[in-house]
Scaffold this active site. Structure first.
Site, PDB file in Angstrom:
ATOM      1  N   SER A 130      28.330 112.579  26.956  1.00 18.16           N
ATOM      2  CA  SER A 130      27.080 111.918  27.481  1.00 18.16           C
ATOM      3  C   SER A 130      28.071 110.645  27.943  1.00 18.16           C
ATOM      4  O   SER A 130      28.743 109.966  28.096  1.00 18.16           O
ATOM      5  CB  SER A 130      26.001 111.700  26.451  1.00 18.16           C
ATOM      6  OG  SER A 130      25.155 110.419  27.823  1.00 18.16           O
ATOM      7  N   LYS A 185      22.942 116.695  21.447  1.00 18.08           N
ATOM      8  CA  LYS A 185      22.607 116.629  23.238  1.00 18.08           C
ATOM      9  C   LYS A 185      21.572 116.344  23.865  1.00 18.08           C
ATOM     10  O   LYS A 185      21.216 115.459  24.780  1.00 18.08           O
ATOM     11  CB  LYS A 185      23.548 116.643  24.428  1.00 18.08           C
ATOM     12  CG  LYS A 185      24.009 116.194  25.930  1.00 18.08           C
ATOM     13  CD  LYS A 185      23.913 115.264  25.705  1.00 18.08           C
ATOM     14  CE  LYS A 185      25.139 115.138  27.552  1.00 18.08           C
ATOM     15  NZ  LYS A 185      23.812 115.023  28.525  1.00 18.08           N
ATOM     16  N   HIS A 188      19.700 113.204  22.915  1.00 20.98           N
ATOM     17  CA  HIS A 188      19.488 112.358  23.403  1.00 20.98           C
ATOM     18  C   HIS A 188      18.625 112.264  24.786  1.00 20.98           C
ATOM     19  O   HIS A 188      18.982 111.330  24.790  1.00 20.98           O
ATOM     20  CB  HIS A 188      21.293 112.372  23.652  1.00 20.98           C
ATOM     21  CG  HIS A 188      21.685 111.539  24.075  1.00 20.98           C
ATOM     22  ND1 HIS A 188      22.145 111.612  25.709  1.00 20.98           N
ATOM     23  CD2 HIS A 188      22.463 110.160  24.104  1.00 20.98           C
ATOM     24  CE1 HIS A 188      21.857 110.566  25.855  1.00 20.98           C
ATOM     25  NE2 HIS A 188      22.781 109.913  25.685  1.00 20.98           N
ATOM     26  N   ASN A 189      19.014 113.471  25.226  1.00 16.93           N
ATOM     27  CA  ASN A 189      18.661 113.210  26.938  1.00 16.93           C
ATOM     28  C   ASN A 189      16.992 113.194  26.755  1.00 16.93           C
ATOM     29  O   ASN A 189      15.954 112.358  27.868  1.00 16.93           O
ATOM     30  CB  ASN A 189      18.589 114.368  27.693  1.00 16.93           C
ATOM     31  CG  ASN A 189      20.119 114.393  27.920  1.00 16.93           C
ATOM     32  OD1 ASN A 189      20.990 113.616  27.732  1.00 16.93           O
ATOM     33  ND2 ASN A 189      20.584 115.128  29.012  1.00 16.93           N
ATOM     34  N   GLU A 192      17.028 109.885  26.132  1.00 20.92           N
ATOM     35  CA  GLU A 192      16.239 108.797  27.400  1.00 20.92           C
ATOM     36  C   GLU A 192      15.316 108.901  28.506  1.00 20.92           C
ATOM     37  O   GLU A 192      15.066 108.256  29.589  1.00 20.92           O
ATOM     38  CB  GLU A 192      18.394 109.877  28.667  1.00 20.92           C
ATOM     39  CG  GLU A 192      18.333 109.064  29.501  1.00 20.92           C
ATOM     40  CD  GLU A 192      19.545 110.305  30.593  1.00 20.92           C
ATOM     41  OE1 GLU A 192      19.537 110.060  31.197  1.00 20.92           O
ATOM     42  OE2 GLU A 192      20.293 110.133  28.833  1.00 20.92           O
TER      43      GLU A 192
END
Length: 480
Positions: A130, A185, A188-189, A192
């Site tokens: 990222s 990940k 995480h997105n 986001e």
């Protein structure tokens, strides 16, 4: 003796090229390969002065230029293109070599690939990266999965190029086996997505209720960035809102079409949460909000039909709007992160990954898109209580949300009264109220399920499962 490369990168679009340059800048000899050799030559011609690159025209030449164990980093599109590259290179590798997928792959694909390559004696390392193209070059947050053995050989190189937090700690850690890195990940997105939606709602309220111009809101966000909301996304929001369009002289945000696109990781996060039974309502609402924004035909038909809004007598905001929105934004962000970390913990248990949530907070403190000051507090929360059920019961976050509660409610009420969509703020508040409720109406739902489907229910006063013969006072006890 012919020089050998410590790592190779195949797929030299922006991200792959910048990762290769990052390795070279840190003193590693890097083999580079691309389906089109022209792109490989261009990289060496333009950036060869940054370090040592070994350009390869063929897959065979590329593999031959790597030291053992061979480390082949793949940076191509997810899905079929990744499978194609794996099938091209795997036959050329030997036992103990590794393929590293640094793209945004679905974690279930990573689990499948890891299992298949393990049978062939190869390591497959699904690695979340990222930070975008700038992070790839200057230091991203890196989330590698795969075997412990593979990390022993690969980890030092990844740690070299990863971002460094303010305290000097490296933003790279071995997440766990098989698909753990890509799963983290993905979440995480998802966080986001939620973070961006909440920021957009804050902007919308400040503009439509507060009457502030984009430039004025940029200044507000710059002030917020100096406090507890300090983060990369808050920082760039101020920059976006300050930008003027050269052609029209208008704020650039007013010229951009109001349809937010998505590449799929937020959608995957929600799909996975449904499978795990984890309520990531904030992330889900952000995904649905993007889908709504992109539904141009549906929105056009609604506008043509003249869907009525609130009456002109709708109430005004009952407090300091700017201060209240800041409180609502911070509280809602906490909820989004709490939901994301709960999902990581649930997946870790489901798949036997043993992911350390505190370590995830640590490696997100620099390099990545959701880097934020309050990640330090998340790390501290899990350091104190590794089995923490939800961030919302940690004292720091409990105090923050409790202190924001009245302002948060005022903001949601104002949005509803004035017809301004704020699904992120509203869903976060509903989640919070659901957690703190002494009793939920789910009891009624379970009664309904038993009525039409004999699904049974449990009682608060005795053990066992029960089924009622509805319309009578009789019930049958069903053994659990």
């Amino acid at each position: 003796m012919t020089e050998k490369a410590q790592i190779g990168v195949t797929g030299l679009a922006v991200m792959g090229r910048n990762l290769a340059r990052n390795f070279a800048r840190h003193g590693h000899t890097v083999a580079v390969h691309n389906r089109s050799y022209n792109r490989t030559k261009e990289l060496v011609e333009e950036f060869g002065h940054e370090g040592t690159f070994l350009p390869a025209e063929t897959a065979e030449e590329f593999v031959a230029s790597l030291e053992r164990p061979r480390r082949v980093l793949i940076m191509v599109k997810a899905g079929a293109p990744t499978d194609a590259v794996i099938e091209e290179f795997a036959p050329l590798l030997e036992e103990g070599d590794m393929l590293i997928d640094a793209g945004n792959a679905h974690f279930l694909d990573t689990r499948r690939r890891e299992a298949a390559l393990r049978e062939r004696g190869l390591h497959f390392v699904g690695t979340g990266v990222s930070g975008g193209e700038e992070g790839a070059l200057h230091g991203p947050s890196i989330m590698p999965g795969g075997s412990v053995e593979s990390y022993q050989a690969l980890g030092p190189l990844l740690e070299d190029i990863a971002a460094k937090a303010d305290d000097g700690e490296t933003c790279c850690v071995h997440v766990g086996p098989d698909g753990a890195g890509h799963f983290v990940k993905m979440v995480h997105n998802g966080i986001e997505y939620a973070d961006m939606q909440l920021i957009a709602e804050a902007y919308d309220l400040l503009r439509r209720v507060g009457g502030h111009s984009p430039s004025e809101i940029a200044d507000i966000f710059r002030v917020w960035n100096e406090g507890r909301l300090g983060s990369y996304l808050i920082e760039i929001t101020a920059e976006v809102l300050k930008q003027t369009d050269a052609d029209t002289g208008k704020p650039l945000v007013d010229v951009i079409v109001d349809q937010a696109e998505q590449k799929g990781t937020g959608r995957w996060t929600v799909q996975s949460a449904l499978d795990l039974g984890v309520p990531v309502s904030g992330i889900a609402e952000s995904v649905f909000a993007r889908a709504l924004s992109g539904g141009a035909d549906v929105r056009a038909s609604a506008a043509q039909a003249g869907l009525p809004g609130p009456s002109v007598t709708a109430g005004e905001h009952g407090g300091d709007l700017q201060a209240d929105v800041e409180q609502a934004l911070f509280a809602s962000k906490i909820v989004a992160y709490a939901q994301g970390f709960q999902q990581i913990q649930a997946a870790s248990k489901e798949y036997g990954w043993d992911v350390d949530p505190g370590a995830m907070a640590k490696i997100w403190r620099a390099g990545c898109i959701i880097r934020a000051k309050f990640l330090d507090f998340i790390k501290q929360a899990y350091d104190k209580s590794p089995e923490l059920t939800t961030l919302l019961v940690d004292q720091y976050f409990l105090d923050a949300v409790s202190g924001a509660q009245d302002a948060w409610r005022r903001v949601v009420v104002t949005a509803a009264q004035q017809g301004i969509p704020a699904p992120g703020f509203a869903s976060a508040l509903a989640y919070y109220d659901g957690l703190r409720a002494e009793r939920l109406p789910a009891a009624l739902i379970q009664g309904q399920r038993d009525f039409f489907g004999a699904h049974t229910y449990r009682r608060v006063d005795k053990d066992g499962s029960f089924h009622t013969l509805w319309g009578t006072e009789e019930r049958n006890e069903v053994t659990a």
